[in-house]
Every structure is written in structure tokens, then in C-alpha cells.
Scaffold this motif. Sequence first.
Motif, PDB file in Angstrom:
ATOM      1  N   GLY A   1      21.138   3.880 -18.232  1.00 34.79           N
ATOM      2  CA  GLY A   1      20.390   2.664 -18.796  1.00 34.79           C
ATOM      3  C   GLY A   1      19.191   2.186 -17.477  1.00 34.79           C
ATOM      4  O   GLY A   1      19.098   2.814 -16.541  1.00 34.79           O
ATOM      5  N   ARG A   2      18.356   1.435 -18.175  1.00 31.98           N
ATOM      6  CA  ARG A   2      17.068   1.132 -17.209  1.00 31.98           C
ATOM      7  C   ARG A   2      17.724   0.292 -15.931  1.00 31.98           C
ATOM      8  O   ARG A   2      17.242   0.505 -14.924  1.00 31.98           O
ATOM      9  CB  ARG A   2      16.255   0.237 -18.021  1.00 31.98           C
ATOM     10  N   ALA A   3      18.622  -0.491 -16.196  1.00 30.42           N
ATOM     11  CA  ALA A   3      19.062  -1.431 -14.874  1.00 30.42           C
ATOM     12  C   ALA A   3      19.575  -0.523 -13.972  1.00 30.42           C
ATOM     13  O   ALA A   3      19.186  -0.510 -12.565  1.00 30.42           O
ATOM     14  CB  ALA A   3      20.080  -2.540 -15.412  1.00 30.42           C
ATOM     15  N   ARG A   4      20.475   0.218 -14.177  1.00 27.84           N
ATOM     16  CA  ARG A   4      21.086   1.230 -13.242  1.00 27.84           C
ATOM     17  C   ARG A   4      20.138   2.138 -12.680  1.00 27.84           C
ATOM     18  O   ARG A   4      20.203   2.518 -11.589  1.00 27.84           O
ATOM     19  CB  ARG A   4      22.225   1.974 -13.947  1.00 27.84           C
ATOM     20  N   ALA A   5      19.140   2.656 -13.634  1.00 23.50           N
ATOM     21  CA  ALA A   5      18.086   3.574 -13.069  1.00 23.50           C
ATOM     22  C   ALA A   5      17.268   3.082 -11.841  1.00 23.50           C
ATOM     23  O   ALA A   5      16.845   3.608 -10.840  1.00 23.50           O
ATOM     24  CB  ALA A   5      17.331   4.092 -14.091  1.00 23.50           C
ATOM     25  N   LEU A   6      17.040   1.634 -12.279  1.00 20.79           N
ATOM     26  CA  LEU A   6      16.190   0.951 -11.169  1.00 20.79           C
ATOM     27  C   LEU A   6      16.849   0.780  -9.969  1.00 20.79           C
ATOM     28  O   LEU A   6      16.218   0.776  -8.630  1.00 20.79           O
ATOM     29  CB  LEU A   6      15.824  -0.424 -11.904  1.00 20.79           C
ATOM     30  N   LEU A   7      17.926   0.480  -9.882  1.00 18.75           N
ATOM     31  CA  LEU A   7      18.856   0.445  -8.742  1.00 18.75           C
ATOM     32  C   LEU A   7      19.176   1.704  -7.961  1.00 18.75           C
ATOM     33  O   LEU A   7      18.616   1.769  -6.866  1.00 18.75           O
ATOM     34  CB  LEU A   7      20.416  -0.156  -9.117  1.00 18.75           C
ATOM     35  N   GLY A   8      19.238   2.790  -8.661  1.00 18.91           N
ATOM     36  CA  GLY A   8      19.061   3.830  -7.880  1.00 18.91           C
ATOM     37  C   GLY A   8      17.622   4.394  -7.306  1.00 18.91           C
ATOM     38  O   GLY A   8      17.604   4.701  -6.239  1.00 18.91           O
ATOM     39  N   ALA A   9      16.611   3.732  -8.112  1.00 16.95           N
ATOM     40  CA  ALA A   9      15.413   4.121  -7.440  1.00 16.95           C
ATOM     41  C   ALA A   9      15.171   3.223  -6.087  1.00 16.95           C
ATOM     42  O   ALA A   9      14.584   3.769  -5.360  1.00 16.95           O
ATOM     43  CB  ALA A   9      14.384   3.880  -8.633  1.00 16.95           C
ATOM     44  N   LEU A  10      15.558   2.211  -5.992  1.00 15.75           N
ATOM     45  CA  LEU A  10      15.393   1.086  -5.098  1.00 15.75           C
ATOM     46  C   LEU A  10      16.167   1.672  -3.894  1.00 15.75           C
ATOM     47  O   LEU A  10      15.883   1.644  -2.592  1.00 15.75           O
ATOM     48  CB  LEU A  10      15.947  -0.048  -5.215  1.00 15.75           C
ATOM     49  N   ALA A  11      17.404   2.177  -4.164  1.00 20.23           N
ATOM     50  CA  ALA A  11      18.109   2.806  -3.063  1.00 20.23           C
ATOM     51  C   ALA A  11      17.345   4.220  -2.432  1.00 20.23           C
ATOM     52  O   ALA A  11      17.343   4.157  -1.344  1.00 20.23           O
ATOM     53  CB  ALA A  11      19.538   3.407  -3.655  1.00 20.23           C
ATOM     54  N   ASN A  12      16.616   4.806  -3.320  1.00 26.02           N
ATOM     55  CA  ASN A  12      15.974   5.945  -2.713  1.00 26.02           C
ATOM     56  C   ASN A  12      14.670   5.635  -2.122  1.00 26.02           C
ATOM     57  O   ASN A  12      14.245   6.372  -1.305  1.00 26.02           O
ATOM     58  CB  ASN A  12      15.601   7.029  -4.161  1.00 26.02           C
ATOM     59  N   ALA A  13      14.010   4.604  -2.349  1.00 26.24           N
ATOM     60  CA  ALA A  13      12.977   4.020  -1.960  1.00 26.24           C
ATOM     61  C   ALA A  13      13.225   3.612  -0.325  1.00 26.24           C
ATOM     62  O   ALA A  13      12.531   3.933   0.451  1.00 26.24           O
ATOM     63  CB  ALA A  13      12.299   2.882  -2.462  1.00 26.24           C
ATOM     64  N   ARG A  14      14.591   3.010  -0.054  1.00 22.50           N
ATOM     65  CA  ARG A  14      14.929   2.853   1.096  1.00 22.50           C
ATOM     66  C   ARG A  14      15.035   3.984   2.055  1.00 22.50           C
ATOM     67  O   ARG A  14      14.650   4.246   3.227  1.00 22.50           O
ATOM     68  CB  ARG A  14      16.402   1.887   1.126  1.00 22.50           C
ATOM     69  N   LYS A  15      15.705   5.155   1.083  1.00 17.06           N
ATOM     70  CA  LYS A  15      15.875   6.339   2.249  1.00 17.06           C
ATOM     71  C   LYS A  15      14.588   6.998   2.569  1.00 17.06           C
ATOM     72  O   LYS A  15      14.429   7.620   3.563  1.00 17.06           O
ATOM     73  CB  LYS A  15      16.713   7.447   1.261  1.00 17.06           C
ATOM     74  N   PHE A  16      13.576   7.032   1.472  1.00 20.44           N
ATOM     75  CA  PHE A  16      12.353   7.575   1.681  1.00 20.44           C
ATOM     76  C   PHE A  16      11.593   6.867   2.885  1.00 20.44           C
ATOM     77  O   PHE A  16      10.907   7.436   3.632  1.00 20.44           O
ATOM     78  CB  PHE A  16      11.442   7.649   0.412  1.00 20.44           C
TER      79      PHE A  16
ATOM     80  N   ASN B   1      11.928   7.416  -6.931  1.00 21.04           N
ATOM     81  CA  ASN B   1      12.930   8.319  -7.196  1.00 21.04           C
ATOM     82  C   ASN B   1      12.485   9.917  -6.505  1.00 21.04           C
ATOM     83  O   ASN B   1      13.188  10.488  -6.071  1.00 21.04           O
ATOM     84  CB  ASN B   1      13.473   8.539  -8.436  1.00 21.04           C
ATOM     85  N   THR B   2      11.334  10.039  -6.911  1.00 19.89           N
ATOM     86  CA  THR B   2      10.824  11.701  -6.843  1.00 19.89           C
ATOM     87  C   THR B   2      11.103  12.275  -5.484  1.00 19.89           C
ATOM     88  O   THR B   2      11.727  13.248  -5.510  1.00 19.89           O
ATOM     89  CB  THR B   2       9.395  11.485  -7.447  1.00 19.89           C
ATOM     90  N   PRO B   3      10.289  11.722  -4.342  1.00 21.90           N
ATOM     91  CA  PRO B   3      10.444  12.319  -3.295  1.00 21.90           C
ATOM     92  C   PRO B   3      11.742  12.788  -2.777  1.00 21.90           C
ATOM     93  O   PRO B   3      12.182  13.796  -2.365  1.00 21.90           O
ATOM     94  CB  PRO B   3       9.929  11.397  -2.289  1.00 21.90           C
ATOM     95  N   MET B   4      12.877  11.873  -2.966  1.00 22.85           N
ATOM     96  CA  MET B   4      14.393  11.992  -2.557  1.00 22.85           C
ATOM     97  C   MET B   4      14.984  12.911  -3.286  1.00 22.85           C
ATOM     98  O   MET B   4      15.874  13.670  -2.902  1.00 22.85           O
ATOM     99  CB  MET B   4      14.963  10.639  -2.173  1.00 22.85           C
ATOM    100  N   LEU B   5      14.953  12.516  -4.700  1.00 25.84           N
ATOM    101  CA  LEU B   5      15.465  13.644  -5.659  1.00 25.84           C
ATOM    102  C   LEU B   5      15.133  14.972  -5.426  1.00 25.84           C
ATOM    103  O   LEU B   5      15.868  16.223  -5.497  1.00 25.84           O
ATOM    104  CB  LEU B   5      15.250  13.011  -7.007  1.00 25.84           C
ATOM    105  N   LEU B   6      13.703  15.240  -5.277  1.00 31.77           N
ATOM    106  CA  LEU B   6      13.364  16.597  -5.152  1.00 31.77           C
ATOM    107  C   LEU B   6      13.857  17.049  -3.700  1.00 31.77           C
ATOM    108  O   LEU B   6      14.040  18.460  -3.538  1.00 31.77           O
ATOM    109  CB  LEU B   6      11.778  16.794  -5.122  1.00 31.77           C
ATOM    110  N   ARG B   7      13.796  16.333  -2.729  1.00 29.83           N
ATOM    111  CA  ARG B   7      14.261  17.045  -1.385  1.00 29.83           C
ATOM    112  C   ARG B   7      15.676  17.378  -1.451  1.00 29.83           C
ATOM    113  O   ARG B   7      15.873  18.368  -0.964  1.00 29.83           O
ATOM    114  CB  ARG B   7      13.944  15.645  -0.478  1.00 29.83           C
ATOM    115  N   SER B   8      16.520  16.494  -2.214  1.00 30.34           N
ATOM    116  CA  SER B   8      17.902  17.022  -2.332  1.00 30.34           C
ATOM    117  C   SER B   8      18.144  18.220  -2.805  1.00 30.34           C
ATOM    118  O   SER B   8      18.895  18.951  -2.426  1.00 30.34           O
ATOM    119  CB  SER B   8      18.728  15.757  -2.960  1.00 30.34           C
ATOM    120  N   GLY B   9      17.457  18.514  -3.907  1.00 29.01           N
ATOM    121  CA  GLY B   9      17.265  20.139  -4.673  1.00 29.01           C
ATOM    122  C   GLY B   9      16.792  21.044  -3.830  1.00 29.01           C
ATOM    123  O   GLY B   9      17.214  22.052  -3.523  1.00 29.01           O
ATOM    124  N   LEU B  10      15.367  20.787  -3.482  1.00 33.17           N
ATOM    125  CA  LEU B  10      14.790  21.775  -2.793  1.00 33.17           C
ATOM    126  C   LEU B  10      14.844  22.383  -1.640  1.00 33.17           C
ATOM    127  O   LEU B  10      14.639  23.142  -0.984  1.00 33.17           O
ATOM    128  CB  LEU B  10      13.259  21.564  -3.323  1.00 33.17           C
TER     129      LEU B  10
END
Length: 362
Positions: free
Chosen positions: A245-260, A294-303
Motif C-alpha cells: 500500500g501507499r503508506a507502507r511504500a512511503l515509509l520504506g522510501a523515507l528509510a532508504n532516503a536516510r540510507k542514501f 527508493n531508487t538508488p538504494m534498491l538498485l545498489r542492493s541488487g547491482l
Amino acid sequence: MLATELTRLTGVRHPVVQTGMGWVAGPRLVSATANAGGLGIIASATMTLAELEAAILETKRRTDKPFGVNLRSDASDAIDRVELLIRHGVRVASFALAPKRDLIARLKDHGIVVMPSIGAVRHAEKVAAWGVDAVVVQGGEGGGHTGSVATTLLLPSVIDAVDIPVVAAGGFYDGRGLAAALAYGAAGIAMGTRFLLTSDSSVPDEVKRLYLERGLDGTVVTTKVDGMPHRVLRTELVDRLERTGRARALLGALANARKFRRLTGLSWRAMIGDGLRLKHGRELSWSQVVMAANTPMLLRSGLVQGRTDAGVLAAGQVVGVLRDLPSCEELITGIVAQATEVIDGLAGGKRWQNSDVADASP
């Protein structure tokens, strides 16, 4: 050799471009492409300014051939990156978004070729009017952020609309594709997935094997990675994201923003500024801007880390027909030889199959 407007403009030997893939297109792959006669492009969006300078210097140590750097025109330090390219004599500046007129003028004043990627005819017309030297046109078959129009329709439409060299991207992987692109009027082809799947690519071997196991239905275009259409491998993680869902996706994106932020050393002010420019440049909602983290960290995890369970893997549809890992030298030499043979033999009315002509693989 196949001399075209692209080879004359950039000084490379062959009309084949390796695109600037984040976390993938670093000095190793770019220099291997350049040494093989193609145009390699460093992906700088996931690099700090210091890391980009180090990457340029390492690439120059590995090759004396022309290469390029892909830039984000909406980045807060875009002008600093432009000055870096000027200082080190980089031959080509490519952009994923339309570069501002002042950036185009600054680069061209120093003889740097400006070559943005576009996904619509109107975008090509706009940047051509602003003075860019060439454009890369990516159809819907391409990996990463993509539109819905197929290359076979978008490419000729753009070629008819502008008077600058056009490079074709999305769905290319062999010499038959290069011959077809040239027949449309393109000045060359650009490939991402095909270069990702080479022996010179730094992507972990286990991830490459996952790519090679995919069929033609192995990719999916999703908006759940960063809020924009994004073609990636169909994996369990992507399936979970599609159900989130959107709310959970946004929380995940904020967590990835902190990592980036921790990874790059960017301040929150700089990241918010980049978000504002991204929102304005692409007319995104705030939820989409947050999702873009989300994009930079999710791509980094995989690639980079090989975490296929925790990362996404951008991929063009061509992944379904790739079965080998040639070197860049083998790949580019094979593609050009194959294209030349196809072009020379067209007058005979032959129905070409890949096995009939010089193979684009070792």
C-alpha cells in the motif's frame, strides 16, 4: 568501421554507446567500452562530486579514448559537475533529464558534446532548439525509467522532427539491430542491459546469472519502485512492492532516503532541494518525490551487493534473448561485423537470422 554522425561527433570508432547505468557504469566498464571503440558513459548520479572526479581520473588511466559522463541536470551541484568535466576534458556530457540552457552553453563553449536522453518527440524538439549536439531516444523496451511508445515508432518520429544526430536505445543487442537503426536514419545505438551482461561489468556473477535465466516475459514496468514507470526484472521483491500500500511504500522510501544520505554525505537541505527540483522538472506529486528516494538504494542492493531479495534490478526487454557474457571488445566487434554483413547483403533479399551472420558473442 561504420562511420556515422555519432562517430564523427564524438571521435569514437564505432557507433555503439554504453549507457550510464547507476552503480554499474564505472571506470572498469566505461574504459573497456572505450578501448573497444564504443562510447562508454560514467553514471554519476549515485556518486559524490569527489567520487566522480576519482572515477574520471581512473577511467583516463585505463584508456586514452573518448568517453562521457551522465549528469543529473536537476542536481544541486550540477554546475560543479559540469566544471569538473571541463577541467578534465571529458568528451561527452549526457543527461537523463533535459539540461538547462546555461549548462548546454557552458559545455559547448568548451567543446564538450551534449547528448541528453529523451522519451518523446516534443522533448527532442525542445532540447534541439536549445542547442544540444545529439539525442538518445529510448523506446518502451528499454530498462529503468521508460515510456510506453515502442522504439520502432518513437525513433523515426524523432528523426523526422530534428536535424541533429539521433542515437537509438531500447531493444538493441546485436548487429541486426544496429543495421535496422541505421536504416531508420539513426547515427548509432545505445545499450544498457547488453553491457551490464558482459564480463567487464562489475555486477556480481550471481546477479548476472539471474538476468540470463529470464525469458521475454521476465521484466515488468512498475511504479512501485519510485513512483514513475520503471522497467525491472520480475522478482519476488518487485511482486511484494506491487502489493504494498501507499503508506507502507512511503515509509520504506523515507528509510532508504536516510540510507542514501549517509552513503553520499548529502545534507537533508541538499536532498530536499534536489527533491524540489525533481518535483518541478517532472511535475511529480510529493509522494512520488519521496518514492524516488527508493531508487538508488534498491538498485545498489541488487547491482552492487547482489541482494536480489532486497534490491531491484533494472532491465530492458532484451534480457529475454541474452544468454552469454562477452567482453566489451567481443561484443562491439561482433555487433559491427554483423551489422556490416547484414547491410552488405540486403540487396540480395536474404532473410537474416542471427546464426547466418557474424555472431555478436564470443
